[in-house]
Enzyme design. Structure first.
Site, short mmCIF file in Angstrom:
data_model
loop_
_atom_site.label_atom_id
_atom_site.label_comp_id
_atom_site.label_asym_id
_atom_site.label_seq_id
_atom_site.Cartn_x
_atom_site.Cartn_y
_atom_site.Cartn_z
N ASP A 194 0.88 -1.17 0.00
CA ASP A 194 0.00 0.00 0.00
C ASP A 194 0.91 1.21 0.00
O ASP A 194 1.47 1.59 1.03
CB ASP A 194 -0.90 -0.01 1.23
N LYS A 241 3.59 11.50 -3.60
CA LYS A 241 2.64 10.68 -4.34
C LYS A 241 1.68 11.54 -5.15
O LYS A 241 1.22 11.13 -6.22
CB LYS A 241 1.86 9.78 -3.37
N GLU A 288 -7.09 0.94 -4.81
CA GLU A 288 -7.15 0.85 -3.35
C GLU A 288 -8.51 0.41 -2.81
O GLU A 288 -8.57 -0.48 -1.95
CB GLU A 288 -6.72 2.20 -2.75
N ASP A 292 -12.98 5.48 0.79
CA ASP A 292 -11.54 5.43 1.07
C ASP A 292 -10.98 6.84 1.11
O ASP A 292 -10.73 7.46 0.07
CB ASP A 292 -10.86 4.59 -0.02
#
Length: 563
Positions: free
Chosen positions: A6, A68, A145, A167
Protein backbone atom coordinates in the site's frame (compact mmCIF):
# COMPACT_ATOMS: atom_id res chain seq x y z
CA UNK A 1 7.80 -14.31 -3.22
CA UNK A 2 5.23 -11.68 -4.21
CA UNK A 3 4.36 -9.03 -1.63
CA UNK A 4 1.49 -6.56 -1.46
CA UNK A 5 2.28 -2.87 -0.96
CA UNK A 6 0.00 0.00 0.00
CA UNK A 7 1.98 2.97 -1.32
CA UNK A 8 0.24 5.78 0.52
CA UNK A 9 0.52 9.55 0.55
CA UNK A 10 1.10 9.77 4.31
CA UNK A 11 1.96 6.20 5.32
CA UNK A 12 2.82 2.99 3.47
CA UNK A 13 2.56 -0.69 4.42
CA UNK A 14 3.77 -4.03 3.11
CA UNK A 15 1.94 -7.35 3.57
CA UNK A 16 2.18 -10.99 2.55
CA UNK A 17 -0.29 -13.88 2.32
CA UNK A 18 0.46 -16.58 4.87
CA UNK A 19 -1.65 -19.71 4.94
CA UNK A 20 -5.19 -18.41 5.38
CA UNK A 21 -4.69 -14.71 6.05
CA UNK A 22 -2.75 -11.60 5.08
CA UNK A 23 -0.06 -10.43 7.51
CA UNK A 24 1.25 -6.88 7.74
CA UNK A 25 5.05 -6.95 7.93
CA UNK A 26 6.83 -4.66 10.39
CA UNK A 27 9.52 -2.25 9.27
CA UNK A 28 13.03 -2.14 10.69
CA UNK A 29 11.73 -0.19 13.71
CA UNK A 30 9.03 -2.75 14.42
CA UNK A 31 6.22 -0.47 13.24
CA UNK A 32 3.52 -1.58 10.80
CA UNK A 33 3.04 1.91 9.36
CA UNK A 34 5.98 3.44 7.50
CA UNK A 35 5.70 7.20 6.95
CA UNK A 36 5.87 8.01 3.22
CA UNK A 37 8.84 10.31 3.70
CA UNK A 38 12.27 9.93 2.09
CA UNK A 39 15.51 11.84 2.08
CA UNK A 40 19.27 11.74 2.30
CA UNK A 41 21.38 11.72 5.43
CA UNK A 42 24.43 13.93 5.88
CA UNK A 43 26.55 11.39 4.01
CA UNK A 44 24.15 11.22 1.08
CA UNK A 45 22.65 7.86 2.03
CA UNK A 46 18.94 7.07 1.66
CA UNK A 47 16.70 7.42 4.70
CA UNK A 48 13.02 6.58 4.66
CA UNK A 49 10.05 6.25 6.99
CA UNK A 50 10.14 7.44 10.58
CA UNK A 51 13.74 8.61 10.40
CA UNK A 52 13.11 10.70 7.34
CA UNK A 53 9.96 12.14 8.91
CA UNK A 54 11.96 13.30 11.90
CA UNK A 55 14.45 15.00 9.55
CA UNK A 56 11.69 16.93 7.78
CA UNK A 57 11.95 19.60 10.47
CA UNK A 58 15.70 19.66 10.83
CA UNK A 59 16.84 18.92 7.27
CA UNK A 60 14.07 20.11 4.96
CA UNK A 61 16.59 20.58 2.13
CA UNK A 62 17.42 16.86 2.31
CA UNK A 63 13.96 15.40 3.01
CA UNK A 64 10.55 15.39 1.35
CA UNK A 65 7.02 14.00 1.67
CA UNK A 66 3.63 14.07 -0.13
CA UNK A 67 5.34 13.20 -3.43
CA UNK A 68 2.64 10.68 -4.34
CA UNK A 69 0.44 13.61 -5.34
CA UNK A 70 2.83 14.45 -8.16
CA UNK A 71 3.18 11.01 -9.69
CA UNK A 72 2.97 11.18 -13.48
CA UNK A 73 3.91 14.87 -13.64
CA UNK A 74 7.15 16.62 -14.55
CA UNK A 75 7.47 18.17 -11.10
CA UNK A 76 10.90 17.72 -9.50
CA UNK A 77 12.11 18.02 -5.90
CA UNK A 78 15.62 19.17 -5.03
CA UNK A 79 17.40 17.02 -2.47
CA UNK A 80 21.08 17.49 -1.72
CA UNK A 81 21.74 19.38 -4.93
CA UNK A 82 19.96 16.93 -7.26
CA UNK A 83 16.46 17.06 -8.69
CA UNK A 84 14.20 13.98 -8.28
CA UNK A 85 10.91 13.17 -9.97
CA UNK A 86 8.05 11.75 -7.90
CA UNK A 87 8.60 8.23 -9.25
CA UNK A 88 12.24 8.36 -8.12
CA UNK A 89 11.19 9.44 -4.62
CA UNK A 90 8.58 6.68 -4.56
CA UNK A 91 11.27 4.22 -5.64
CA UNK A 92 13.33 5.24 -2.60
CA UNK A 93 10.38 4.43 -0.35
CA UNK A 94 9.62 1.16 -2.15
CA UNK A 95 13.26 0.10 -1.84
CA UNK A 96 13.00 0.61 1.92
CA UNK A 97 9.74 -1.38 2.11
CA UNK A 98 11.29 -4.18 0.04
CA UNK A 99 14.24 -4.36 2.47
CA UNK A 100 11.82 -4.44 5.44
CA UNK A 101 9.89 -7.32 3.86
CA UNK A 102 13.04 -9.30 3.15
CA UNK A 103 14.20 -8.74 6.71
CA UNK A 104 10.87 -9.91 8.15
CA UNK A 105 10.51 -12.92 5.84
CA UNK A 106 14.13 -14.00 5.60
CA UNK A 107 13.61 -14.33 1.85
CA UNK A 108 14.51 -12.34 -1.24
CA UNK A 109 11.60 -10.36 -2.69
CA UNK A 110 11.52 -9.66 -6.40
CA UNK A 111 7.86 -8.94 -7.23
CA UNK A 112 4.94 -6.98 -5.81
CA UNK A 113 1.34 -5.95 -6.25
CA UNK A 114 1.03 -2.22 -5.53
CA UNK A 115 -2.18 -0.38 -4.71
CA UNK A 116 -3.04 2.93 -6.37
CA UNK A 117 -5.99 5.31 -5.99
CA UNK A 118 -8.87 4.19 -8.20
CA UNK A 119 -8.89 7.62 -9.81
CA UNK A 120 -5.20 7.59 -10.76
CA UNK A 121 -4.72 8.46 -14.45
CA UNK A 122 -2.79 6.30 -16.92
CA UNK A 123 0.26 8.55 -16.47
CA UNK A 124 0.14 8.16 -12.68
CA UNK A 125 -0.19 4.40 -13.00
CA UNK A 126 2.76 4.20 -15.36
CA UNK A 127 4.82 6.35 -12.99
CA UNK A 128 3.98 3.91 -10.16
CA UNK A 129 5.18 1.00 -12.31
CA UNK A 130 8.40 2.86 -13.08
CA UNK A 131 8.91 3.51 -9.36
CA UNK A 132 8.59 -0.20 -8.66
CA UNK A 133 11.06 -1.07 -11.38
CA UNK A 134 13.55 1.51 -10.08
CA UNK A 135 13.22 -0.14 -6.67
CA UNK A 136 14.13 -3.53 -8.12
CA UNK A 137 10.61 -4.95 -8.09
CA UNK A 138 8.67 -6.61 -10.88
CA UNK A 139 5.19 -5.12 -10.67
CA UNK A 140 2.81 -8.01 -11.23
CA UNK A 141 -0.30 -5.84 -10.97
CA UNK A 142 -1.59 -2.45 -9.88
CA UNK A 143 -4.76 -2.81 -7.84
CA UNK A 144 -7.14 0.05 -7.05
CA UNK A 145 -7.15 0.85 -3.35
CA UNK A 146 -10.92 0.51 -2.78
CA UNK A 147 -10.86 -2.75 -4.73
CA UNK A 148 -8.05 -4.06 -2.53
CA UNK A 149 -10.01 -3.11 0.58
CA UNK A 150 -13.14 -4.79 -0.78
CA UNK A 151 -11.15 -7.91 -1.60
CA UNK A 152 -9.91 -8.13 1.99
CA UNK A 153 -13.44 -7.55 3.26
CA UNK A 154 -14.90 -10.09 0.82
CA UNK A 155 -12.66 -12.81 2.16
CA UNK A 156 -14.03 -12.10 5.62
CA UNK A 157 -17.60 -11.89 4.36
CA UNK A 158 -17.72 -14.84 1.93
CA UNK A 159 -21.38 -14.18 1.14
CA UNK A 160 -23.30 -12.20 -1.48
CA UNK A 161 -23.28 -8.46 -0.86
CA UNK A 162 -23.27 -5.05 -2.51
CA UNK A 163 -21.12 -2.52 -0.75
CA UNK A 164 -19.57 0.90 -1.10
CA UNK A 165 -15.96 1.50 -0.10
CA UNK A 166 -15.33 5.02 1.23
CA UNK A 167 -11.54 5.43 1.07
CA UNK A 168 -10.21 8.69 2.50
CA UNK A 169 -6.47 8.58 3.03
CA UNK A 170 -3.78 11.15 3.59
CA UNK A 171 -3.82 12.56 0.09
CA UNK A 172 -6.57 11.01 -2.01
CA UNK A 173 -10.26 10.17 -1.83
CA UNK A 174 -11.78 7.21 -3.66
CA UNK A 175 -15.23 5.69 -3.61
CA UNK A 176 -16.05 2.37 -5.27
CA UNK A 177 -19.18 0.27 -5.45
CA UNK A 178 -18.65 -3.48 -5.60
CA UNK A 179 -20.70 -6.65 -5.73
CA UNK A 180 -19.69 -10.01 -4.28
CA UNK A 181 -21.61 -12.82 -5.97
CA UNK A 182 -20.80 -16.53 -6.17
CA UNK A 183 -17.08 -16.00 -5.58
CA UNK A 184 -16.84 -13.09 -8.05
CA UNK A 185 -15.82 -9.65 -6.76
CA UNK A 186 -17.06 -7.18 -9.39
CA UNK A 187 -16.35 -3.45 -9.34
CA UNK A 188 -19.47 -1.64 -10.53
CA UNK A 189 -18.18 1.96 -10.44
CA UNK A 190 -15.36 4.13 -9.11
CA UNK A 191 -14.98 7.86 -8.62
CA UNK A 192 -12.76 10.10 -6.55
CA UNK A 193 -10.57 13.14 -6.01
CA UNK A 194 -6.79 12.80 -6.24
CA UNK A 195 -6.23 15.99 -4.22
CA UNK A 196 -8.43 15.47 -1.20
CA UNK A 197 -7.22 13.79 1.97
CA UNK A 198 -6.07 14.22 5.54
CA UNK A 199 -3.18 16.46 4.46
CA UNK A 200 -5.73 18.96 3.12
CA UNK A 201 -7.52 18.98 6.47
CA UNK A 202 -4.16 19.79 8.10
CA UNK A 203 -3.54 22.60 5.60
CA UNK A 204 -6.91 24.12 6.52
CA UNK A 205 -5.98 24.05 10.20
CA UNK A 206 -2.64 25.71 9.50
CA UNK A 207 -4.31 28.45 7.45
CA UNK A 208 -6.84 29.03 10.23
CA UNK A 209 -4.11 29.22 12.88
CA UNK A 210 -2.07 31.74 10.88
CA UNK A 211 -5.15 33.86 10.21
CA UNK A 212 -6.19 33.93 13.85
CA UNK A 213 -2.84 34.60 15.54
CA UNK A 214 -1.72 37.07 12.87
CA UNK A 215 0.81 36.17 10.19
CA UNK A 216 2.77 39.41 10.68
CA UNK A 217 3.67 38.35 14.21
CA UNK A 218 4.73 34.82 13.27
CA UNK A 219 8.10 33.56 12.02
CA UNK A 220 8.39 33.01 8.27
CA UNK A 221 5.76 30.28 7.75
CA UNK A 222 6.86 29.74 4.13
CA UNK A 223 10.26 28.55 5.30
CA UNK A 224 10.25 24.71 4.78
CA UNK A 225 11.16 23.75 8.34
CA UNK A 226 8.56 26.08 9.83
CA UNK A 227 5.90 24.92 7.37
CA UNK A 228 6.57 21.31 8.34
CA UNK A 229 6.36 22.11 12.06
CA UNK A 230 2.99 23.75 11.55
CA UNK A 231 1.76 20.79 9.52
CA UNK A 232 2.79 18.31 12.20
CA UNK A 233 1.12 20.36 14.91
CA UNK A 234 -2.03 20.58 12.80
CA UNK A 235 -2.04 16.80 12.40
CA UNK A 236 -1.63 16.37 16.17
CA UNK A 237 -4.51 18.77 16.86
CA UNK A 238 -6.74 17.04 14.29
CA UNK A 239 -6.09 13.67 15.91
CA UNK A 240 -6.64 15.13 19.39
CA UNK A 241 -10.00 16.54 18.36
CA UNK A 242 -10.99 13.05 17.37
CA UNK A 243 -10.87 12.09 21.05
CA UNK A 244 -11.57 15.29 22.96
CA UNK A 245 -13.95 18.24 22.67
CA UNK A 246 -11.10 20.77 22.49
CA UNK A 247 -7.39 20.97 21.80
CA UNK A 248 -4.71 23.67 21.70
CA UNK A 249 -2.69 24.47 18.57
CA UNK A 250 0.73 25.65 19.81
CA UNK A 251 3.86 26.92 18.07
CA UNK A 252 7.06 27.69 19.99
CA UNK A 253 10.02 29.44 18.43
CA UNK A 254 13.01 31.27 19.91
CA UNK A 255 11.51 31.57 23.37
CA UNK A 256 8.13 32.79 22.10
CA UNK A 257 4.84 30.95 21.99
CA UNK A 258 1.72 31.30 19.86
CA UNK A 259 -1.36 29.23 20.69
CA UNK A 260 -4.99 28.88 19.70
CA UNK A 261 -7.76 26.91 21.39
CA UNK A 262 -9.92 24.88 18.99
CA UNK A 263 -13.09 22.86 19.52
CA UNK A 264 -14.68 20.05 17.54
CA UNK A 265 -17.41 22.38 16.30
CA UNK A 266 -14.81 24.93 15.14
CA UNK A 267 -12.92 22.18 13.32
CA UNK A 268 -16.15 21.23 11.55
CA UNK A 269 -16.53 24.79 10.23
CA UNK A 270 -12.88 25.04 9.19
CA UNK A 271 -12.98 21.86 7.08
CA UNK A 272 -16.58 22.14 5.86
CA UNK A 273 -15.54 22.91 2.24
CA UNK A 274 -13.52 19.68 2.22
CA UNK A 275 -16.39 17.66 3.65
CA UNK A 276 -18.67 19.08 0.96
CA UNK A 277 -16.24 17.90 -1.74
CA UNK A 278 -16.71 14.30 -0.58
CA UNK A 279 -20.31 14.25 -1.80
CA UNK A 280 -19.86 14.59 -5.58
CA UNK A 281 -17.74 11.43 -6.15
CA UNK A 282 -20.22 9.41 -4.07
CA UNK A 283 -23.15 10.64 -6.13
CA UNK A 284 -21.29 9.97 -9.40
CA UNK A 285 -20.36 6.41 -8.40
CA UNK A 286 -23.95 5.62 -7.37
CA UNK A 287 -25.25 7.10 -10.61
CA UNK A 288 -22.76 5.20 -12.81
CA UNK A 289 -23.43 1.93 -10.97
CA UNK A 290 -27.19 2.53 -11.25
CA UNK A 291 -27.53 1.66 -7.59
CA UNK A 292 -29.58 3.39 -4.90
CA UNK A 293 -28.34 3.91 -1.36
CA UNK A 294 -31.03 1.51 -0.11
CA UNK A 295 -29.52 -1.26 -2.26
CA UNK A 296 -26.17 -1.12 -0.45
CA UNK A 297 -25.62 -3.85 2.15
CA UNK A 298 -22.51 -2.29 3.68
CA UNK A 299 -20.63 1.02 3.81
CA UNK A 300 -16.94 0.34 4.46
CA UNK A 301 -14.54 2.98 5.78
CA UNK A 302 -10.95 2.77 4.55
CA UNK A 303 -7.99 5.10 5.13
CA UNK A 304 -6.69 6.78 8.25
CA UNK A 305 -8.66 9.99 7.76
CA UNK A 306 -11.93 8.07 8.19
CA UNK A 307 -11.06 7.87 11.88
CA UNK A 308 -12.13 11.52 12.18
CA UNK A 309 -15.53 11.68 13.94
CA UNK A 310 -16.54 14.44 11.49
CA UNK A 311 -16.02 12.11 8.55
CA UNK A 312 -17.87 9.23 10.19
CA UNK A 313 -20.81 11.50 11.02
CA UNK A 314 -20.92 12.73 7.42
CA UNK A 315 -20.93 9.19 6.07
CA UNK A 316 -23.63 8.12 8.52
CA UNK A 317 -25.76 11.11 7.50
CA UNK A 318 -25.26 10.49 3.77
CA UNK A 319 -26.21 6.83 3.93
CA UNK A 320 -28.56 6.75 6.90
CA UNK A 321 -26.61 4.05 8.72
CA UNK A 322 -23.47 3.48 10.76
CA UNK A 323 -20.54 2.59 8.44
CA UNK A 324 -18.60 -0.61 8.99
CA UNK A 325 -15.02 -0.87 10.23
CA UNK A 326 -14.60 -4.64 10.58
CA UNK A 327 -10.98 -4.37 9.45
CA UNK A 328 -8.34 -1.83 10.44
CA UNK A 329 -8.82 1.12 8.00
CA UNK A 330 -5.07 1.75 7.95
CA UNK A 331 -4.20 -1.85 7.06
CA UNK A 332 -7.02 -3.17 4.90
CA UNK A 333 -5.62 -1.93 1.56
CA UNK A 334 -2.26 -3.60 2.16
CA UNK A 335 -4.08 -6.80 3.14
CA UNK A 336 -6.05 -6.68 -0.09
CA UNK A 337 -2.86 -6.13 -2.11
CA UNK A 338 -1.35 -9.21 -0.43
CA UNK A 339 -4.48 -11.22 -1.32
CA UNK A 340 -4.15 -10.09 -4.95
CA UNK A 341 -0.49 -11.15 -4.86
CA UNK A 342 -1.56 -14.59 -3.63
CA UNK A 343 -4.20 -14.78 -6.38
CA UNK A 344 -1.51 -13.98 -8.94
CA UNK A 345 0.67 -16.72 -7.46
CA UNK A 346 -2.33 -19.10 -7.73
CA UNK A 347 -2.44 -19.85 -4.02
CA UNK A 348 -4.60 -22.93 -3.49
CA UNK A 349 -6.75 -21.39 -0.73
CA UNK A 350 -7.86 -18.55 -3.03
CA UNK A 351 -8.77 -20.46 -6.18
CA UNK A 352 -12.47 -19.64 -5.88
CA UNK A 353 -12.01 -15.83 -5.84
CA UNK A 354 -12.41 -13.95 -9.14
CA UNK A 355 -11.80 -10.19 -9.28
CA UNK A 356 -13.02 -7.80 -11.97
CA UNK A 357 -12.29 -4.09 -12.23
CA UNK A 358 -13.30 -1.06 -14.28
CA UNK A 359 -11.69 1.62 -16.42
CA UNK A 360 -11.81 4.72 -14.17
CA UNK A 361 -11.79 7.32 -16.98
CA UNK A 362 -13.51 7.72 -20.33
CA UNK A 363 -11.22 7.15 -23.34
CA UNK A 364 -12.00 8.65 -26.73
CA UNK A 365 -10.90 10.61 -29.78
CA UNK A 366 -11.11 14.15 -31.11
CA UNK A 367 -13.80 14.77 -33.73
CA UNK A 368 -15.41 17.67 -35.55
CA UNK A 369 -19.10 18.58 -35.31
CA UNK A 370 -21.21 20.66 -37.65
CA UNK A 371 -22.37 24.00 -36.28
CA UNK A 372 -24.49 25.66 -38.95
CA UNK A 373 -22.61 25.60 -42.26
CA UNK A 374 -19.20 25.10 -40.65
CA UNK A 375 -17.41 22.32 -38.78
CA UNK A 376 -15.79 22.89 -35.40
CA UNK A 377 -12.81 20.81 -34.27
CA UNK A 378 -11.94 19.82 -30.74
CA UNK A 379 -15.01 17.81 -29.73
CA UNK A 380 -14.75 14.57 -27.77
CA UNK A 381 -16.12 11.26 -28.99
CA UNK A 382 -16.09 8.67 -26.15
CA UNK A 383 -15.21 5.13 -27.20
CA UNK A 384 -14.73 3.40 -23.83
CA UNK A 385 -16.79 5.18 -21.17
CA UNK A 386 -15.72 5.35 -17.55
CA UNK A 387 -16.58 2.46 -15.24
CA UNK A 388 -16.71 -0.06 -18.08
CA UNK A 389 -15.60 -3.50 -16.86
CA UNK A 390 -12.10 -4.37 -18.09
CA UNK A 391 -10.61 -5.96 -20.10
CA UNK A 392 -12.76 -4.31 -22.76
CA UNK A 393 -12.74 -3.63 -26.49
CA UNK A 394 -15.04 -1.02 -28.08
CA UNK A 395 -15.22 0.53 -31.54
CA UNK A 396 -16.77 3.57 -33.24
CA UNK A 397 -16.90 4.51 -36.93
CA UNK A 398 -15.92 7.95 -38.19
CA UNK A 399 -15.46 9.35 -41.71
CA UNK A 400 -13.44 11.93 -43.63
CA UNK A 401 -14.52 15.55 -43.41
CA UNK A 402 -13.23 17.14 -46.61
CA UNK A 403 -13.19 16.23 -50.31
CA UNK A 404 -9.94 14.58 -51.46
CA UNK A 405 -8.64 14.34 -47.92
CA UNK A 406 -5.39 12.35 -47.86
CA UNK A 407 -4.60 12.06 -44.16
CA UNK A 408 -6.67 11.66 -40.98
CA UNK A 409 -4.96 12.63 -37.72
CA UNK A 410 -6.59 10.82 -34.83
CA UNK A 411 -6.05 12.47 -31.44
CA UNK A 412 -6.52 10.12 -28.46
CA UNK A 413 -7.68 11.53 -25.12
CA UNK A 414 -8.67 10.59 -21.58
CA UNK A 415 -11.23 12.47 -19.51
CA UNK A 416 -14.86 13.44 -19.07
CA UNK A 417 -15.10 16.86 -20.75
CA UNK A 418 -17.12 17.53 -23.90
CA UNK A 419 -14.14 19.38 -25.42
CA UNK A 420 -10.74 17.67 -25.81
CA UNK A 421 -8.85 20.79 -24.67
CA UNK A 422 -10.11 20.03 -21.15
CA UNK A 423 -9.09 16.36 -21.29
CA UNK A 424 -5.69 14.68 -21.17
CA UNK A 425 -3.91 14.06 -24.48
CA UNK A 426 -2.53 10.51 -24.68
CA UNK A 427 -1.23 10.24 -28.24
CA UNK A 428 -2.18 10.37 -31.90
CA UNK A 429 -2.25 8.30 -35.09
CA UNK A 430 -1.79 9.58 -38.62
CA UNK A 431 -3.66 7.44 -41.15
CA UNK A 432 -3.18 7.91 -44.91
CA UNK A 433 -6.55 7.65 -46.70
CA UNK A 434 -7.42 7.43 -50.40
CA UNK A 435 -8.71 10.78 -51.76
CA UNK A 436 -12.47 10.59 -52.13
CA UNK A 437 -15.48 12.80 -51.58
CA UNK A 438 -16.09 13.85 -47.99
CA UNK A 439 -17.70 11.06 -45.99
CA UNK A 440 -16.95 8.28 -48.49
CA UNK A 441 -13.93 7.00 -46.57
CA UNK A 442 -14.86 5.51 -43.21
CA UNK A 443 -12.53 4.51 -40.39
CA UNK A 444 -13.33 1.87 -37.75
CA UNK A 445 -11.62 3.02 -34.54
CA UNK A 446 -11.21 0.30 -31.90
CA UNK A 447 -9.90 0.84 -28.36
CA UNK A 448 -8.80 -2.13 -26.26
CA UNK A 449 -8.07 -1.56 -22.56
CA UNK A 450 -6.65 -4.31 -20.32
CA UNK A 451 -6.46 -5.00 -16.58
CA UNK A 452 -3.09 -3.27 -16.28
CA UNK A 453 -4.27 0.02 -17.76
CA UNK A 454 -2.70 -0.54 -21.20
CA UNK A 455 -4.61 1.08 -24.06
CA UNK A 456 -4.33 -0.10 -27.65
CA UNK A 457 -5.84 2.06 -30.42
CA UNK A 458 -6.45 0.37 -33.77
CA UNK A 459 -7.81 2.03 -36.93
CA UNK A 460 -9.10 -0.04 -39.85
CA UNK A 461 -10.03 1.32 -43.30
CA UNK A 462 -12.67 -0.93 -44.90
CA UNK A 463 -12.10 0.75 -48.29
CA UNK A 464 -8.60 -0.74 -48.70
CA UNK A 465 -8.10 -3.05 -45.71
CA UNK A 466 -5.29 -0.93 -44.24
CA UNK A 467 -4.85 -1.08 -40.44
CA UNK A 468 -2.84 1.19 -38.13
CA UNK A 469 -2.16 0.54 -34.45
CA UNK A 470 -0.82 2.47 -31.45
CA UNK A 471 -0.17 1.27 -27.90
CA UNK A 472 -0.42 4.20 -25.50
CA UNK A 473 2.63 4.17 -23.26
CA UNK A 474 3.81 7.77 -23.13
CA UNK A 475 3.08 10.06 -20.21
CA UNK A 476 0.90 13.07 -20.98
CA UNK A 477 2.95 16.26 -20.89
CA UNK A 478 2.53 19.12 -18.45
CA UNK A 479 2.61 22.82 -19.15
CA UNK A 480 5.85 24.59 -18.32
CA UNK A 481 5.55 27.94 -16.49
CA UNK A 482 6.38 29.88 -19.66
CA UNK A 483 3.65 28.00 -21.57
CA UNK A 484 1.12 28.85 -18.87
CA UNK A 485 2.10 32.53 -19.06
CA UNK A 486 1.74 32.52 -22.83
CA UNK A 487 -1.73 30.98 -22.67
CA UNK A 488 -2.89 33.45 -20.02
CA UNK A 489 -1.62 36.37 -22.13
CA UNK A 490 -3.46 35.00 -25.16
CA UNK A 491 -6.72 34.76 -23.21
CA UNK A 492 -6.40 38.27 -21.82
CA UNK A 493 -5.90 39.63 -25.33
CA UNK A 494 -9.30 38.32 -26.48
CA UNK A 495 -12.16 40.76 -26.78
CA UNK A 496 -15.23 40.17 -24.63
CA UNK A 497 -17.75 38.02 -26.51
CA UNK A 498 -21.36 37.25 -25.54
CA UNK A 499 -20.29 33.76 -24.41
CA UNK A 500 -18.22 35.46 -21.74
CA UNK A 501 -21.25 37.03 -20.11
CA UNK A 502 -21.81 35.43 -16.74
CA UNK A 503 -25.28 34.06 -17.39
CA UNK A 504 -24.07 32.36 -20.58
CA UNK A 505 -20.93 31.09 -18.89
CA UNK A 506 -23.06 29.65 -16.11
CA UNK A 507 -25.22 27.73 -18.57
CA UNK A 508 -22.17 26.39 -20.42
CA UNK A 509 -20.65 25.31 -17.10
CA UNK A 510 -23.89 23.58 -16.13
CA UNK A 511 -23.94 21.65 -19.40
CA UNK A 512 -20.30 20.72 -18.97
CA UNK A 513 -21.06 19.33 -15.51
CA UNK A 514 -24.07 17.37 -16.73
CA UNK A 515 -22.06 16.01 -19.67
CA UNK A 516 -19.36 14.75 -17.30
CA UNK A 517 -21.94 13.24 -14.94
CA UNK A 518 -23.90 11.50 -17.73
CA UNK A 519 -23.18 8.52 -19.95
CA UNK A 520 -24.36 7.23 -23.33
CA UNK A 521 -27.55 8.83 -24.72
CA UNK A 522 -27.58 11.40 -21.94
CA UNK A 523 -24.16 12.65 -23.02
CA UNK A 524 -25.26 12.91 -26.65
CA UNK A 525 -28.33 14.92 -25.62
CA UNK A 526 -26.31 17.38 -23.52
CA UNK A 527 -23.65 17.71 -26.22
CA UNK A 528 -26.35 18.55 -28.77
CA UNK A 529 -27.76 21.29 -26.55
CA UNK A 530 -24.28 22.69 -25.88
CA UNK A 531 -23.39 22.74 -29.56
CA UNK A 532 -26.68 24.49 -30.39
CA UNK A 533 -26.09 27.11 -27.71
CA UNK A 534 -22.54 27.76 -28.90
CA UNK A 535 -23.89 28.27 -32.41
CA UNK A 536 -26.31 30.88 -31.07
CA UNK A 537 -23.54 32.63 -29.14
CA UNK A 538 -21.56 32.97 -32.36
CA UNK A 539 -24.43 34.94 -33.92
CA UNK A 540 -24.01 37.60 -31.18
CA UNK A 541 -27.77 38.18 -31.49
CA UNK A 542 -28.81 38.94 -27.91
CA UNK A 543 -32.52 38.25 -28.50
CA UNK A 544 -31.93 34.81 -30.07
CA UNK A 545 -29.35 33.95 -27.41
CA UNK A 546 -31.82 34.86 -24.64
CA UNK A 547 -34.63 32.76 -26.17
CA UNK A 548 -32.40 29.73 -26.67
CA UNK A 549 -30.93 30.13 -23.19
CA UNK A 550 -34.37 30.02 -21.57
CA UNK A 551 -35.38 26.98 -23.63
CA UNK A 552 -32.17 25.05 -22.86
CA UNK A 553 -32.39 25.91 -19.16
CA UNK A 554 -35.87 24.40 -19.02
CA UNK A 555 -34.69 21.30 -20.89
CA UNK A 556 -31.78 20.83 -18.50
CA UNK A 557 -34.06 21.14 -15.49
CA UNK A 558 -36.33 18.41 -16.87
CA UNK A 559 -33.29 16.28 -17.70
CA UNK A 560 -31.95 16.51 -14.14
CA UNK A 561 -35.35 15.70 -12.65
CA UNK A 562 -35.65 12.58 -14.81
CA UNK A 563 -32.17 11.23 -14.05
Amino acid sequence: MIIGIDLGTTNSLVAVWEGEHARILPNALGNLLTPSVVGLDDQGQLVAGDIARERLNTHPHLTTSLFKRYMGSARETLLGGRAYRAEELSAMLLRSLKADAERALGLAVHAAVISVPAYFSDAQRKATRIAGELAGLKIEKLINEPTAAALAYGLQQRSEATFLVFDLGGGTFDVSILELFEGIMEVRASAGDNFLGGEDFDDRLVEHFIAKVGSADLPDTAQPAMAQRLRREAQRVRHALGQAQDARFTLREQGREWSLELTQSELAEIVRPLLDRLRAPIERALRDARIKVADLDEILLVGGTTRMPLVRKLVAALFGRIPGMLLNPDEVVAQGAAIQAALHARHASLEEVVLTDVCPYTLGIETSVQLGADYQNGHYLPIIERNTVVPVSRSRTVSTLRDNQKVVTLGIYQGESRLVKNNIFLGELEIPVPPRKAGEVTLDVRFTYDNNGLLEAQVHLPINGDTRRLVIENNPGVLAPNEIAQRLAALEALKVHPRDQQINTLLLARMERLYQESLGDGRQYIAGLANHFQQMLDTQDERQIREVRVDITQRLTRFEQEV
